[in-house]
Design an enzyme around this catalytic site. Structure first.
Site, PDB file in Angstrom:
ATOM      1  N   SER A  68       0.833  -1.197   0.000  1.00  0.00           N
ATOM      2  CA  SER A  68       0.000   0.000   0.000  1.00  0.00           C
ATOM      3  C   SER A  68       0.878   1.261   0.000  1.00  0.00           C
ATOM      4  O   SER A  68       1.781   1.364  -0.833  1.00  0.00           O
ATOM      5  CB  SER A  68      -0.929  -0.085   1.221  1.00  0.00           C
ATOM      6  OG  SER A  68      -1.987   0.817   1.118  1.00  0.00           O
TER       7      SER A  68
ATOM      8  N   ASP B 237      -8.321  -4.642  -6.753  1.00  0.00           N
ATOM      9  CA  ASP B 237      -7.788  -3.690  -5.754  1.00  0.00           C
ATOM     10  C   ASP B 237      -7.739  -2.268  -6.343  1.00  0.00           C
ATOM     11  O   ASP B 237      -7.044  -2.023  -7.338  1.00  0.00           O
ATOM     12  CB  ASP B 237      -6.379  -4.154  -5.344  1.00  0.00           C
ATOM     13  CG  ASP B 237      -5.752  -3.252  -4.276  1.00  0.00           C
ATOM     14  OD1 ASP B 237      -6.360  -2.232  -3.907  1.00  0.00           O
ATOM     15  OD2 ASP B 237      -4.640  -3.597  -3.817  1.00  0.00           O
TER      16      ASP B 237
ATOM     17  N   HIS C 112      -7.560  -5.396  -1.312  1.00  0.00           N
ATOM     18  CA  HIS C 112      -6.349  -4.628  -1.037  1.00  0.00           C
ATOM     19  C   HIS C 112      -5.501  -5.241   0.080  1.00  0.00           C
ATOM     20  O   HIS C 112      -4.293  -4.986   0.148  1.00  0.00           O
ATOM     21  CB  HIS C 112      -6.720  -3.177  -0.685  1.00  0.00           C
ATOM     22  CG  HIS C 112      -5.529  -2.297  -0.451  1.00  0.00           C
ATOM     23  ND1 HIS C 112      -4.537  -2.136  -1.400  1.00  0.00           N
ATOM     24  CD2 HIS C 112      -5.152  -1.552   0.613  1.00  0.00           C
ATOM     25  CE1 HIS C 112      -3.614  -1.318  -0.921  1.00  0.00           C
ATOM     26  NE2 HIS C 112      -3.951  -0.960   0.302  1.00  0.00           N
TER      27      HIS C 112
END
Ligand SMILES: *[C@@H]1O[C@H](CO)[C@@H](O)[C@H](O)[C@H]1NC(C)=O
Ligand SMILES: *[C@@H]1O[C@H](CO)[C@@H](O)[C@H](O)[C@H]1NC(C)=O
Ligand SMILES: *[C@@H]1O[C@H](CO)[C@@H](O)[C@H](O)[C@H]1NC(C)=O
Length: 307
Positions: A172, A228, A290
């Site tokens: 991320s 995602d 995610h």
């Protein structure tokens, strides 16, 4: 599990022979089992940067909660430096003596300042790295906050352990910072691999081209997962050319499923629509896709990043 994978691979291969499909096409679909294991290992290095015990314990070995990092936990590891501040990234530099690795890891979004870094989406000129290149300002400021300290520690570590391979990893927000940090460190003479998991776009097209062309003998392993939404941001507006470097390793298996070699598609081309970028819009948040990359990325902390 292994048996069914082999059956599927054999089915694809025999189909290929019948229709005379190019072997290159077939090779592009699946990844090697050795690469799958490395992806799994580095996803664990990324995930455990969110476990507080690894951030507060320089000199100790890396551990994780809930048993979600068995590969790393089985190795002989030492944290050289764990960094954490209110206005910079959280992460660590660690040695893995078992596999002869030096790992620089950046955590995903946990704190409010992390969230602000995500949202700081102006494009900062970084001509000192490459002409015409622009970087995500929030990620750039975060990397800059630890750059000199991390660089000197990596200098020391690479000269003390010359046979150890250097890798920069993150999930991320951590993936966005890793792409920038790894790129800069390469220009300073470090050979290293970059491993990103659900990382947002690190900068503009010129930067994506520079990263893509910087690869031999280095690599970027940019993993994405089904729909995602995070690798798709920041989205492009007129006159902006936010871009993702190539190649991409697109996990096509559902959240919670153990990833197999034929569940990862190798996709070439900057901003290619053949992988995650071309997948359906998925605006759920928190987004389950995610936080699943070769394993559970949110066991220690649920990333809250919205950008
Ligand atoms: C441990 O690290 C976290 C950051 O992940 C920090 O917020 C916390 O204050 C630290 N705890 C101690 C006891 O140092
Ligand atoms: C871990 O590796 C270091 C460096 O090779 C070594 O000094 C140490 O004894 C090892 N520890 C264990 C528990 O094997
Ligand atoms: C990941 O771990 C967290 C914390 O243990 C848990 O709440 C979540 O359900 C797990 N996600 C998956 C997909 O297993």
């Amino acid at each position: 599990m292994a048996g069914s994978v082999i059956r599927r691979v054999l089915a694809v291969l025999s189909l290929g022979m019948i229709v005379n499909a190019s072997p290159v096409q077939l090779a592009r679909r699946a990844i090697a089992s050795e690469l799958l294991e490395r992806f799994t290992l580095f996803s664990q290095f990324a995930a455990l940067s969110a476990c507080d015990q690894n951030i507060n314990h320089t000199g100790q070995s890396l551990t994780c909660d809930y048993g979600t990092c068995p590969l790393v936990a089985a190795d002989n590891t030492t944290v050289i430096n764990a960094f954490h501040s209110d206005h910079g990234p959280t992460g660590y530099i660690a040695l893995d003596h078992t596999r002869k690795l030096i790992v620089l890891a950046f955590r995903g979004t946990v704190s409010k300042s992390d969230g602000n870094a995500d949202l700081d989406i102006t494009l900062a000129p970084i001509n000192e790295v490459c002409t015409g290149c622009r970087a995500h300002h929030g990620f750039w400021v975060y990397w800059s906050a630890v750059a000199s300290q991390a660089t000197s520690q990596l200098c020391d570590a690479t000269s003390a352990y010359p046979g150890y391979r250097l890798s920069v990893v993150g999930h991320s927000l951590g993936g966005g910072i890793s792409a920038l940090a790894g790129t800069v460190l390469r220009t300073q003479g470090f050979d290293l691999d970059i491993w990103t998991f659900g990382g947002p776009k690190p900068g503009n097209m010129k930067l994506a081209e520079f990263i893509t062309n910087q690869q031999t003998p280095n690599s970027i392993y940019r993993a994405t997962h089904t729909t995602d939404p995070i690798p798709k941001v920041p989205i492009n507006l007129p006159f902006l050319d936010w871009s993702q470097p190539s190649p991409e390793y697109w996990i096509t298996q559902e959240t919670g499923a153990q990833v197999t070699t034929d569940g990862v598609q190798y996709v070439e081309g900057i901003n290619s629509k053949e992988g995650n970028a071309g997948s359906d819009r998925d605006l759920r948040w928190p987004n389950p896709e995610h936080v699943w990359y070769f394993g559970n990325m949110s066991a220690c902390a649920t990333p809250i990043d919205a950008s």
